[in-house]
Scaffold this motif. Structure first.
Motif, PDB file in Angstrom:
ATOM      1  N   THR A 195       0.844  -1.194   0.000  1.00  0.00           N
ATOM      2  CA  THR A 195       0.000   0.000   0.000  1.00  0.00           C
ATOM      3  C   THR A 195       0.880   1.246   0.000  1.00  0.00           C
ATOM      4  N   ALA A 196       0.293   2.345  -0.404  1.00  0.00           N
ATOM      5  CA  ALA A 196       1.028   3.610  -0.395  1.00  0.00           C
ATOM      6  C   ALA A 196       1.473   3.960   1.023  1.00  0.00           C
ATOM      7  N   ALA A 197       0.624   3.704   2.004  1.00  0.00           N
ATOM      8  CA  ALA A 197       0.976   4.008   3.397  1.00  0.00           C
ATOM      9  C   ALA A 197       2.157   3.165   3.861  1.00  0.00           C
ATOM     10  N   GLU A 198       2.161   1.866   3.516  1.00  0.00           N
ATOM     11  CA  GLU A 198       3.280   0.993   3.894  1.00  0.00           C
ATOM     12  C   GLU A 198       4.569   1.471   3.229  1.00  0.00           C
ATOM     13  N   ALA A 199       4.482   1.837   1.968  1.00  0.00           N
ATOM     14  CA  ALA A 199       5.666   2.295   1.242  1.00  0.00           C
ATOM     15  C   ALA A 199       6.201   3.595   1.832  1.00  0.00           C
ATOM     16  N   ALA A 200       5.321   4.549   2.093  1.00  0.00           N
ATOM     17  CA  ALA A 200       5.752   5.833   2.647  1.00  0.00           C
ATOM     18  C   ALA A 200       6.408   5.649   4.018  1.00  0.00           C
ATOM     19  N   ALA A 201       5.827   4.777   4.838  1.00  0.00           N
ATOM     20  CA  ALA A 201       6.401   4.519   6.164  1.00  0.00           C
ATOM     21  C   ALA A 201       7.781   3.883   6.041  1.00  0.00           C
ATOM     22  N   ALA A 202       7.937   2.930   5.140  1.00  0.00           N
ATOM     23  CA  ALA A 202       9.217   2.245   4.965  1.00  0.00           C
ATOM     24  C   ALA A 202      10.289   3.191   4.422  1.00  0.00           C
ATOM     25  N   ILE A 203       9.900   4.026   3.466  1.00  0.00           N
ATOM     26  CA  ILE A 203      10.851   4.952   2.841  1.00  0.00           C
ATOM     27  C   ILE A 203      11.153   6.137   3.749  1.00  0.00           C
ATOM     28  N   GLY A 204      10.146   6.565   4.502  1.00  0.00           N
ATOM     29  CA  GLY A 204      10.289   7.755   5.335  1.00  0.00           C
ATOM     30  C   GLY A 204       9.971   9.019   4.552  1.00  0.00           C
ATOM     31  N   CYS A 205       8.978   8.921   3.650  1.00  0.00           N
ATOM     32  CA  CYS A 205       8.594  10.074   2.843  1.00  0.00           C
ATOM     33  C   CYS A 205       7.116  10.382   3.072  1.00  0.00           C
ATOM     34  N   GLU A 206       6.654  11.467   2.468  1.00  0.00           N
ATOM     35  CA  GLU A 206       5.243  11.826   2.554  1.00  0.00           C
ATOM     36  C   GLU A 206       4.420  10.835   1.742  1.00  0.00           C
ATOM     37  N   LEU A 207       3.200  10.582   2.180  1.00  0.00           N
ATOM     38  CA  LEU A 207       2.306   9.673   1.477  1.00  0.00           C
ATOM     39  C   LEU A 207       2.101  10.117   0.027  1.00  0.00           C
ATOM     40  N   SER A 208       2.023  11.423  -0.196  1.00  0.00           N
ATOM     41  CA  SER A 208       1.793  11.933  -1.552  1.00  0.00           C
ATOM     42  C   SER A 208       2.999  11.749  -2.471  1.00  0.00           C
ATOM     43  N   GLN A 209       4.161  11.367  -1.928  1.00  0.00           N
ATOM     44  CA  GLN A 209       5.348  11.107  -2.747  1.00  0.00           C
ATOM     45  C   GLN A 209       5.372   9.685  -3.316  1.00  0.00           C
ATOM     46  N   ILE A 210       4.383   8.885  -2.959  1.00  0.00           N
ATOM     47  CA  ILE A 210       4.265   7.542  -3.513  1.00  0.00           C
ATOM     48  C   ILE A 210       3.459   7.646  -4.804  1.00  0.00           C
ATOM     49  N   CYS A 211       3.934   6.996  -5.849  1.00  0.00           N
ATOM     50  CA  CYS A 211       3.210   6.944  -7.120  1.00  0.00           C
ATOM     51  C   CYS A 211       2.525   5.588  -7.198  1.00  0.00           C
ATOM     52  N   LYS A 212       1.195   5.606  -7.061  1.00  0.00           N
ATOM     53  CA  LYS A 212       0.428   4.370  -7.176  1.00  0.00           C
ATOM     54  C   LYS A 212       0.199   4.081  -8.653  1.00  0.00           C
ATOM     55  N   SER A 213       0.336   2.812  -9.040  1.00  0.00           N
ATOM     56  CA  SER A 213       0.050   2.344 -10.402  1.00  0.00           C
ATOM     57  C   SER A 213      -1.204   1.487 -10.317  1.00  0.00           C
ATOM     58  N   LEU A 214      -2.321   2.032 -10.767  1.00  0.00           N
ATOM     59  CA  LEU A 214      -3.621   1.386 -10.616  1.00  0.00           C
ATOM     60  C   LEU A 214      -4.209   1.027 -11.974  1.00  0.00           C
ATOM     61  N   ILE A 215      -4.684  -0.193 -12.093  1.00  0.00           N
ATOM     62  CA  ILE A 215      -5.278  -0.649 -13.351  1.00  0.00           C
ATOM     63  C   ILE A 215      -6.802  -0.595 -13.239  1.00  0.00           C
ATOM     64  N   PHE A 216      -7.400   0.053 -14.213  1.00  0.00           N
ATOM     65  CA  PHE A 216      -8.851   0.128 -14.332  1.00  0.00           C
ATOM     66  C   PHE A 216      -9.243  -0.517 -15.647  1.00  0.00           C
ATOM     67  N   ALA A 217     -10.532  -0.821 -15.785  1.00  0.00           N
ATOM     68  CA  ALA A 217     -11.068  -1.328 -17.046  1.00  0.00           C
ATOM     69  C   ALA A 217     -12.028  -0.273 -17.577  1.00  0.00           C
ATOM     70  N   ALA A 218     -11.707   0.289 -18.732  1.00  0.00           N
ATOM     71  CA  ALA A 218     -12.557   1.284 -19.390  1.00  0.00           C
ATOM     72  C   ALA A 218     -13.259   0.581 -20.536  1.00  0.00           C
ATOM     73  N   ASP A 219     -14.566   0.344 -20.366  1.00  0.00           N
ATOM     74  CA  ASP A 219     -15.327  -0.444 -21.347  1.00  0.00           C
ATOM     75  C   ASP A 219     -14.625  -1.773 -21.613  1.00  0.00           C
ATOM     76  N   GLY A 220     -14.077  -2.346 -20.543  1.00  0.00           N
ATOM     77  CA  GLY A 220     -13.421  -3.647 -20.627  1.00  0.00           C
ATOM     78  C   GLY A 220     -11.967  -3.616 -21.054  1.00  0.00           C
ATOM     79  N   VAL A 221     -11.442  -2.447 -21.420  1.00  0.00           N
ATOM     80  CA  VAL A 221     -10.050  -2.324 -21.875  1.00  0.00           C
ATOM     81  C   VAL A 221      -9.195  -1.801 -20.718  1.00  0.00           C
TER      82      VAL A 221
END
Length: 169
Positions: free
Chosen positions: A41-67
């Motif tokens: 999670t972004a929170a786990e990553a930020a805590a481990a790195i010691g950075c702000e939560l907003s400095q984590i770049c989440k890569s999220l996959i969505f389906a747009a009309d199935g694509v």
């Protein structure tokens, strides 16, 4: 820091290592950080790195009309699915299921990097990532992350810069 710095390729997922080479980012191998505990999670990553939560770049996959479509979002924000739908001109946008994420990217949820995927997908990057000099993204496993300047990360991901963040409530 609570981690061991990765100085060899053992910390780098093989598919991601290949992507770094293809993109001419060989030097990034030595900057990949591996943690003993998962940074799914972004929170786990930020805590481990010691950075702000907003400095984590989440890569999220969505389906747009199935694509499948990849959305890059800062770790402190949520994706506004309706904004993504409008941006893509899609009828329906939903969060992709775990099997679709793995099939599309070649990585498990919690370790999806912003580039180096199994298949070529459309990529949207939220402008919120530009608020930082450096952001941290998953490096192919739930235990590894790497730092990169946001504009460079967005360029390597082939992303379109958009505003798809949920408004603050």
């Amino acid at each position: 820091m609570t981690s061991a710095d990765a100085t060899d390729d053992s910390a780098v997922h093989p598919r991601f290592a290949d992507a770094l080479c293809e993109l001419g980012l060989d030097g990034l191998h030595g900057r990949v950080r591996r943690f003993p505990d998962a940074t799914r999670t972004a929170a786990e990553a930020a805590a481990a790195i010691g950075c702000e939560l907003s400095q984590i770049c989440k890569s999220l996959i969505f389906a747009a009309d199935g694509v499948p479509v990849l959305v890059l979002m800062d770790g402190a924000s949520r994706v506004d699915v309706e904004r993504v739908r409008h941006e893509l001109g899609a009828e329906k946008v939903t969060r992709a299921k775990a099997d679709v994420v793995r099939e599309t990217t070649g990585y498990a949820i919690g370790g999806v990097p912003p580039f180096g995927h199994r298949t070529r997908t459309r990529v949207l990057a939220d402008r919120s990532l530009l608020a930082h000099e450096v952001v941290w993204a998953a490096a192919g496993t739930p235990y590894t992350v790497f730092p990169m300047e946001p504009k460079e990360l967005i360029a390597h991901a082939g992303a379109t810069l958009v505003d798809v963040r949920e408004p603050a409530s």
